[in-house]
Design a protein around this motif. Structure first.
Motif, PDB file in Angstrom:
ATOM      1  N   PHE A  21       0.786  -1.226   0.000  1.00 54.06           N
ATOM      2  CA  PHE A  21       0.000   0.000   0.000  1.00 54.06           C
ATOM      3  C   PHE A  21       0.823   1.285   0.000  1.00 54.06           C
ATOM      4  N   ASP A  22       2.048   1.241   0.495  1.00 55.10           N
ATOM      5  CA  ASP A  22       2.912   2.424   0.560  1.00 55.10           C
ATOM      6  C   ASP A  22       4.365   1.962   0.594  1.00 55.10           C
ATOM      7  N   PRO A  23       4.843   1.389  -0.520  1.00 59.97           N
ATOM      8  CA  PRO A  23       6.183   0.803  -0.504  1.00 59.97           C
ATOM      9  C   PRO A  23       7.291   1.836  -0.322  1.00 59.97           C
ATOM     10  N   PRO A  24       8.372   1.428   0.320  1.00 63.76           N
ATOM     11  CA  PRO A  24       9.507   2.340   0.474  1.00 63.76           C
ATOM     12  C   PRO A  24      10.188   2.551  -0.871  1.00 63.76           C
ATOM     13  N   PRO A  25      10.826   3.705  -1.046  1.00 62.86           N
ATOM     14  CA  PRO A  25      11.593   3.905  -2.272  1.00 62.86           C
ATOM     15  C   PRO A  25      12.759   2.920  -2.337  1.00 62.86           C
ATOM     16  N   PRO A  26      13.242   2.616  -3.532  1.00 66.33           N
ATOM     17  CA  PRO A  26      14.304   1.614  -3.679  1.00 66.33           C
ATOM     18  C   PRO A  26      15.529   1.866  -2.796  1.00 66.33           C
ATOM     19  N   GLU A  27      15.913   3.120  -2.634  1.00 66.31           N
ATOM     20  CA  GLU A  27      17.108   3.404  -1.833  1.00 66.31           C
ATOM     21  C   GLU A  27      16.888   3.180  -0.333  1.00 66.31           C
ATOM     22  N   VAL A  28      15.646   3.021   0.085  1.00 71.24           N
ATOM     23  CA  VAL A  28      15.311   2.809   1.494  1.00 71.24           C
ATOM     24  C   VAL A  28      14.937   1.346   1.758  1.00 71.24           C
ATOM     25  N   ALA A  29      14.402   0.677   0.755  1.00 71.12           N
ATOM     26  CA  ALA A  29      13.810  -0.656   0.925  1.00 71.12           C
ATOM     27  C   ALA A  29      14.749  -1.667   1.585  1.00 71.12           C
ATOM     28  N   GLU A  30      16.011  -1.674   1.206  1.00 71.36           N
ATOM     29  CA  GLU A  30      16.928  -2.694   1.729  1.00 71.36           C
ATOM     30  C   GLU A  30      17.212  -2.552   3.217  1.00 71.36           C
ATOM     31  N   ARG A  31      17.116  -1.347   3.745  1.00 70.17           N
ATOM     32  CA  ARG A  31      17.404  -1.182   5.170  1.00 70.17           C
ATOM     33  C   ARG A  31      16.157  -1.312   6.053  1.00 70.17           C
ATOM     34  N   CYS A  32      14.985  -1.428   5.444  1.00 70.68           N
ATOM     35  CA  CYS A  32      13.752  -1.544   6.219  1.00 70.68           C
ATOM     36  C   CYS A  32      13.699  -2.877   6.955  1.00 70.68           C
ATOM     37  N   THR A  33      13.077  -2.838   8.125  1.00 74.90           N
ATOM     38  CA  THR A  33      12.966  -4.033   8.957  1.00 74.90           C
ATOM     39  C   THR A  33      11.503  -4.331   9.258  1.00 74.90           C
ATOM     40  N   GLN A  34      11.264  -5.569   9.637  1.00 79.31           N
ATOM     41  CA  GLN A  34       9.932  -6.006  10.033  1.00 79.31           C
ATOM     42  C   GLN A  34       9.961  -6.329  11.517  1.00 79.31           C
ATOM     43  N   ARG A  35       8.941  -5.852  12.238  1.00 83.09           N
ATOM     44  CA  ARG A  35       8.854  -6.177  13.656  1.00 83.09           C
ATOM     45  C   ARG A  35       8.701  -7.677  13.846  1.00 83.09           C
ATOM     46  N   SER A  36       9.240  -8.193  14.920  1.00 84.98           N
ATOM     47  CA  SER A  36       9.192  -9.639  15.157  1.00 84.98           C
ATOM     48  C   SER A  36       7.770 -10.142  15.378  1.00 84.98           C
ATOM     49  N   ASP A  37       6.865  -9.270  15.815  1.00 88.29           N
ATOM     50  CA  ASP A  37       5.485  -9.710  16.036  1.00 88.29           C
ATOM     51  C   ASP A  37       4.567  -9.394  14.851  1.00 88.29           C
TER      52      ASP A  37
END
Length: 86
Positions: A21-37
């Motif tokens: 729904f609101d993807p990060p830009p390519p230069e940001v995507a690789e450093r994004c994290t997902q919460r463990s829950d």
């Protein structure tokens, strides 16, 4: 569940994105994290608990609760919330 599972956070800015729904830009995507829950399994458990306790909460606050349809476009939802708080 899809909204929770697709959520990602940029650890540098704290901004929250969503893969669909609101993807990060390519230069940001690789450093994004997902919460463990933020997994489907854990979300199902949280959602079940939410529904189990919702009735008691709504009963307690029935005189000040306003129902807003959150499935509409976000600006329409925001307008309804502002109206309810006015």
């Amino acid at each position: 569940i899809d909204r929770v599972v697709g959520r990602r956070t940029d650890p540098e800015t704290g901004r929250i994105y969503h893969l669909t729904f609101d993807p990060p830009p390519p230069e940001v995507a690789e450093r994004c994290t997902q919460r463990s829950d933020d997994t489907a399994e854990k979300c199902v458990v949280r959602l079940k608990a939410f529904h189990e306790h919702l009735g008691a909460i709504l009963d307690k606050y029935k005189d000040i609760t306003v129902e807003v349809d959150g499935t509409r476009p976000k600006m329409e939802v925001f307008a309804d919330i502002q109206k309810a708080l006015a």
